[in-house]
Design a protein around this motif. Sequence first.
Motif, PDB file in Angstrom:
ATOM      1  N   LEU A 117       0.798  -1.217   0.000  1.00 59.61           N
ATOM      2  CA  LEU A 117       0.000   0.000   0.000  1.00 59.61           C
ATOM      3  C   LEU A 117       0.832   1.268   0.000  1.00 59.61           C
ATOM      4  O   LEU A 117       0.300   2.362  -0.219  1.00 59.61           O
ATOM      5  CB  LEU A 117      -0.935  -0.001   1.208  1.00 59.61           C
ATOM      6  CG  LEU A 117      -1.971  -1.137   1.234  1.00 59.61           C
ATOM      7  CD1 LEU A 117      -2.746  -1.112   2.550  1.00 59.61           C
ATOM      8  CD2 LEU A 117      -2.922  -1.034   0.056  1.00 59.61           C
ATOM      9  N   ARG A 118       2.123   1.147   0.231  1.00 57.97           N
ATOM     10  CA  ARG A 118       2.997   2.318   0.198  1.00 57.97           C
ATOM     11  C   ARG A 118       3.333   2.738  -1.220  1.00 57.97           C
ATOM     12  O   ARG A 118       3.777   3.864  -1.454  1.00 57.97           O
ATOM     13  CB  ARG A 118       4.274   2.038   0.985  1.00 57.97           C
ATOM     14  CG  ARG A 118       4.029   1.739   2.459  1.00 57.97           C
ATOM     15  CD  ARG A 118       5.248   1.140   3.111  1.00 57.97           C
ATOM     16  NE  ARG A 118       5.663  -0.099   2.442  1.00 57.97           N
ATOM     17  CZ  ARG A 118       6.649  -0.877   2.859  1.00 57.97           C
ATOM     18  NH1 ARG A 118       7.337  -0.543   3.932  1.00 57.97           N
ATOM     19  NH2 ARG A 118       6.949  -1.985   2.203  1.00 57.97           N
ATOM     20  N   GLN A 119       3.148   1.836  -2.172  1.00 54.31           N
ATOM     21  CA  GLN A 119       3.412   2.161  -3.564  1.00 54.31           C
ATOM     22  C   GLN A 119       2.279   3.009  -4.131  1.00 54.31           C
ATOM     23  O   GLN A 119       1.175   3.058  -3.573  1.00 54.31           O
ATOM     24  CB  GLN A 119       3.572   0.876  -4.374  1.00 54.31           C
ATOM     25  CG  GLN A 119       4.765   0.031  -3.986  1.00 54.31           C
ATOM     26  CD  GLN A 119       4.857  -1.231  -4.808  1.00 54.31           C
ATOM     27  OE1 GLN A 119       3.968  -1.554  -5.603  1.00 54.31           O
ATOM     28  NE2 GLN A 119       5.941  -1.968  -4.631  1.00 54.31           N
ATOM     29  N   LEU A 127      -2.155   3.106   8.281  1.00 56.05           N
ATOM     30  CA  LEU A 127      -1.649   4.372   7.748  1.00 56.05           C
ATOM     31  C   LEU A 127      -0.546   4.961   8.604  1.00 56.05           C
ATOM     32  O   LEU A 127       0.313   5.693   8.114  1.00 56.05           O
ATOM     33  CB  LEU A 127      -2.796   5.378   7.605  1.00 56.05           C
ATOM     34  CG  LEU A 127      -3.935   4.976   6.662  1.00 56.05           C
ATOM     35  CD1 LEU A 127      -4.966   6.080   6.583  1.00 56.05           C
ATOM     36  CD2 LEU A 127      -3.407   4.621   5.279  1.00 56.05           C
ATOM     37  N   VAL A 128      -0.543   4.643   9.889  1.00 55.95           N
ATOM     38  CA  VAL A 128       0.471   5.190  10.792  1.00 55.95           C
ATOM     39  C   VAL A 128       1.875   4.692  10.442  1.00 55.95           C
ATOM     40  O   VAL A 128       2.868   5.340  10.772  1.00 55.95           O
ATOM     41  CB  VAL A 128       0.117   4.843  12.256  1.00 55.95           C
ATOM     42  CG1 VAL A 128       0.380   3.374  12.550  1.00 55.95           C
ATOM     43  CG2 VAL A 128       0.843   5.744  13.226  1.00 55.95           C
ATOM     44  N   TYR A 129       1.974   3.576   9.734  1.00 57.02           N
ATOM     45  CA  TYR A 129       3.280   3.032   9.338  1.00 57.02           C
ATOM     46  C   TYR A 129       3.739   3.571   7.985  1.00 57.02           C
ATOM     47  O   TYR A 129       4.818   3.201   7.517  1.00 57.02           O
ATOM     48  CB  TYR A 129       3.215   1.503   9.269  1.00 57.02           C
ATOM     49  CG  TYR A 129       2.806   0.858  10.564  1.00 57.02           C
ATOM     50  CD1 TYR A 129       3.576   1.003  11.722  1.00 57.02           C
ATOM     51  CD2 TYR A 129       1.638   0.111  10.649  1.00 57.02           C
ATOM     52  CE1 TYR A 129       3.184   0.421  12.913  1.00 57.02           C
ATOM     53  CE2 TYR A 129       1.244  -0.482  11.848  1.00 57.02           C
ATOM     54  CZ  TYR A 129       2.028  -0.317  12.967  1.00 57.02           C
ATOM     55  OH  TYR A 129       1.645  -0.895  14.157  1.00 57.02           O
ATOM     56  N   MET A 130       2.924   4.435   7.371  1.00 60.58           N
ATOM     57  CA  MET A 130       3.233   4.969   6.057  1.00 60.58           C
ATOM     58  C   MET A 130       3.511   6.468   6.156  1.00 60.58           C
ATOM     59  O   MET A 130       2.967   7.149   7.014  1.00 60.58           O
ATOM     60  CB  MET A 130       2.045   4.748   5.100  1.00 60.58           C
ATOM     61  CG  MET A 130       1.628   3.302   4.946  1.00 60.58           C
ATOM     62  SD  MET A 130      -0.019   3.112   4.193  1.00 60.58           S
ATOM     63  CE  MET A 130       0.173   4.061   2.684  1.00 60.58           C
ATOM     64  N   HIS A 131       4.336   6.991   5.256  1.00 59.50           N
ATOM     65  CA  HIS A 131       4.519   8.431   5.168  1.00 59.50           C
ATOM     66  C   HIS A 131       3.233   9.070   4.654  1.00 59.50           C
ATOM     67  O   HIS A 131       2.465   8.453   3.908  1.00 59.50           O
ATOM     68  CB  HIS A 131       5.694   8.766   4.255  1.00 59.50           C
ATOM     69  CG  HIS A 131       7.030   8.463   4.875  1.00 59.50           C
ATOM     70  ND1 HIS A 131       7.622   9.283   5.809  1.00 59.50           N
ATOM     71  CD2 HIS A 131       7.868   7.407   4.709  1.00 59.50           C
ATOM     72  CE1 HIS A 131       8.769   8.762   6.189  1.00 59.50           C
ATOM     73  NE2 HIS A 131       8.945   7.623   5.546  1.00 59.50           N
ATOM     74  N   VAL A 141     -10.433   4.981  10.394  1.00 57.92           N
ATOM     75  CA  VAL A 141      -9.012   4.827  10.724  1.00 57.92           C
ATOM     76  C   VAL A 141      -8.896   4.577  12.224  1.00 57.92           C
ATOM     77  O   VAL A 141      -9.499   5.296  13.029  1.00 57.92           O
ATOM     78  CB  VAL A 141      -8.202   6.078  10.339  1.00 57.92           C
ATOM     79  CG1 VAL A 141      -6.775   5.976  10.874  1.00 57.92           C
ATOM     80  CG2 VAL A 141      -8.178   6.261   8.824  1.00 57.92           C
ATOM     81  N   TYR A 142      -8.137   3.561  12.579  1.00 57.34           N
ATOM     82  CA  TYR A 142      -7.810   3.314  13.987  1.00 57.34           C
ATOM     83  C   TYR A 142      -6.299   3.294  14.118  1.00 57.34           C
ATOM     84  O   TYR A 142      -5.624   2.526  13.430  1.00 57.34           O
ATOM     85  CB  TYR A 142      -8.390   1.979  14.467  1.00 57.34           C
ATOM     86  CG  TYR A 142      -7.788   1.519  15.782  1.00 57.34           C
ATOM     87  CD1 TYR A 142      -8.167   2.109  16.981  1.00 57.34           C
ATOM     88  CD2 TYR A 142      -6.814   0.526  15.812  1.00 57.34           C
ATOM     89  CE1 TYR A 142      -7.601   1.706  18.182  1.00 57.34           C
ATOM     90  CE2 TYR A 142      -6.248   0.112  17.008  1.00 57.34           C
ATOM     91  CZ  TYR A 142      -6.644   0.704  18.190  1.00 57.34           C
ATOM     92  OH  TYR A 142      -6.073   0.313  19.380  1.00 57.34           O
ATOM     93  N   GLU A 143      -5.753   4.135  14.984  1.00 53.43           N
ATOM     94  CA  GLU A 143      -4.307   4.130  15.195  1.00 53.43           C
ATOM     95  C   GLU A 143      -3.951   5.055  16.357  1.00 53.43           C
ATOM     96  O   GLU A 143      -4.795   5.767  16.913  1.00 53.43           O
ATOM     97  CB  GLU A 143      -3.563   4.563  13.930  1.00 53.43           C
ATOM     98  CG  GLU A 143      -3.884   5.958  13.442  1.00 53.43           C
ATOM     99  CD  GLU A 143      -3.311   6.225  12.056  1.00 53.43           C
ATOM    100  OE1 GLU A 143      -3.105   5.264  11.303  1.00 53.43           O
ATOM    101  OE2 GLU A 143      -3.084   7.393  11.733  1.00 53.43           O
TER     102      GLU A 143
END
Length: 364
Positions: free
Chosen positions: A165-167, A208-212, A242-244
């Motif tokens: 998902l980062r791509q 999403l918290v692990y992504m820029h 979103v949960y984070e």
Amino acid sequence: MLSHSLDPDAAIRSTDSDAALARLSAVQKQYLTDPYIRHLVPRAHFQPPRPPLINVGTHARSTAIDGLVDDFMRIAAHSNSGGCQIVSLGAGSDTRFWRIATGELGASLVRYIEVDFPEVTTKKAMAIKKSKQLANVLGEPADIKIANGGTSLHSPRYHLISADLRQAPEQSLHAALSVPVPGGGLKDDTGPILLPHLPTLLLFECVLVYMHSDASNALVRWFVDYFHAPNSGEPAPLGAIVYEMFGLQDPFGQVMLTNMKARSITLPGAVPYPNFASLPSRFLQHGFQHAQALTLRDIRRKYIRREEVHRTSKLEMLDELEELELVLAHYAITWGVKVGRISGDSRWAAWKLQPAPEDRIEED
């Protein structure tokens, strides 16, 4: 097995194991009911329970997200849209499809799509094929097909897809979700797996918290464009949850960051959301008309029924009440919805968690 230094994503993937074990523990301790999670945790009957603090947090998180998902599905069911679809990004070992499909709202679920790293989806596809209880919910054996070298699985309603998902979504998601494929339509016709005319709910649980932020913004924007492309007619409602963790600049947040760093995990996605007030901007910046957020602390205090808090408080002795409050205050659920001009804006604006009958829940 490759070390984290040789496989930098191994640490991120390990967080799925943490979540699965936490859910299994909450089920074993009777905080939650989930007959499916044991099929997705290796040697589930040998796994030790997690500490009470984790069980309580898992209960609050699951109860709140379940409530939001169910409410979204009920609104969709009354919107004459023919049902809805759910896309779980970074789904990991989640069992939500099975719980929905066998529950009272199952008939309104047209499609459920899960996306995660290929290493994660391969293990999940194997677990599904191995478990009759999981596979039977998907349909007849002939309708369940493994694809892409074992990294994907397809059935009439459930689709498991591998992607990073980062791509750029144009590379990672476009071909998998929006390009017409045989059987992609509602029957046996050709169509995309992601149906553009249905109310759609995106789930981002600790992903999403692990992504820029540029990558996460591109991901959300891709879905917005897919359902709200110019000149595409009245668009289908698009919701997201979103949960984070958030607010990591304070002393307790710094401890959380240090603990994550010790596991080779960084949280670049938390930087743009330094405080509670900033959380709805994740959706508002993409044109969502409605967005709200709640911390797990407030959810447990005000949005879970008193009798349920009373029941769970008696399951285990919880000594770390101050630590529990601090942890729950650093996790939040944010949700938002983007609708068209004539698709029942007021109805979707009412999509939210409902407060418990009592204004405040006190610890026993």
